[in-house]
Design a protein around this motif. Structure first.
Motif, PDB file in Angstrom:
ATOM      1  N   VAL A  42       0.830  -1.205   0.000  1.00  0.00           N
ATOM      2  CA  VAL A  42       0.000   0.000   0.000  1.00  0.00           C
ATOM      3  C   VAL A  42       0.865   1.255   0.000  1.00  0.00           C
ATOM      4  O   VAL A  42       0.524   2.250  -0.641  1.00  0.00           O
ATOM      5  N   ASP A  48      -5.146  -0.137  -0.987  1.00  0.00           N
ATOM      6  CA  ASP A  48      -5.255  -1.440  -0.343  1.00  0.00           C
ATOM      7  C   ASP A  48      -5.799  -2.471  -1.326  1.00  0.00           C
ATOM      8  O   ASP A  48      -5.405  -3.633  -1.306  1.00  0.00           O
ATOM      9  N   SER A  78      -4.115  -7.225   4.351  1.00  0.00           N
ATOM     10  CA  SER A  78      -5.024  -6.082   4.273  1.00  0.00           C
ATOM     11  C   SER A  78      -4.859  -5.149   5.470  1.00  0.00           C
ATOM     12  O   SER A  78      -4.851  -3.929   5.318  1.00  0.00           O
ATOM     13  N   GLY A  81      -1.755  -3.247   5.213  1.00  0.00           N
ATOM     14  CA  GLY A  81      -1.923  -2.257   4.158  1.00  0.00           C
ATOM     15  C   GLY A  81      -2.574  -0.979   4.635  1.00  0.00           C
ATOM     16  O   GLY A  81      -2.189   0.118   4.225  1.00  0.00           O
ATOM     17  N   LYS A  85      -1.153   3.174   4.356  1.00  0.00           N
ATOM     18  CA  LYS A  85      -1.896   4.216   3.652  1.00  0.00           C
ATOM     19  C   LYS A  85      -1.424   5.616   4.045  1.00  0.00           C
ATOM     20  O   LYS A  85      -1.358   6.511   3.215  1.00  0.00           O
TER      21      LYS A  85
END
Length: 140
Positions: A42, A48, A78, A81, A85
């Motif tokens: 990410v 994502d 996930s 990720g 961000k």
């Protein structure tokens, strides 16, 4: 679009399987590294969804070959990720322009990178504890 195309090529050509076999050699240590892979994906792509397309199948393949829980590693990808961000260049540019700090993305990055790494460490430890029976009840 290029990241999704790359993910499609990697998955359909068998390269994901080969990488998964290589990473499975890390064994149980890969549980700790799993969130870092999502975080990196990410941070580089800014998405994502793109990171999951690129590394999701890799996480599941590695889990299958290493005898780990594929649901846990896909979720770790996930979750890691999400923590990447905040340091993604695209998101830094959007944040800077939204608050009138255009051109000062580096200032924002320096303020959030430590938090991103600290939260990533917490996530890695949490995911590692969810692997053995200690906190495995948290993963369906």
């Amino acid at each position: 679009m290029a990241v999704l195309a790359l993910a499609y090529v990697l998955n359909q050509s068998g390269q994901t399987n080969t990488l998964g076999e290589f990473l499975a050699a890390a064994g149980g240590v890969f549980i700790f590294l799993s969130s870092i892979l999502g975080w990196t994906g990410v941070a580089v792509t800014g998405s994502d969804t793109s990171s999951n397309a690129l590394f999701g199948a890799l996480q599941v393949e590695t889990a299958a070959r290493a005898g780990l829980d594929p649901v846990l590693l896909a979720a770790a990808n996930s979750s890691g990720g999400v923590l990447g961000k905040m340091i993604s260049p695209q998101n830094l540019a959007i944040a800077a322009s939204a608050v009138g700090m255009a051109g000062r993305e580096g200032d924002i990055f320096r303020r959030v990178v430590g938090w991103s790494l600290l939260l990533l460490l917490v996530m890695c430890v949490l995911v590692t504890l969810q692997g053995p029976p200690l906190l495995s009840w948290m993963v369906p």
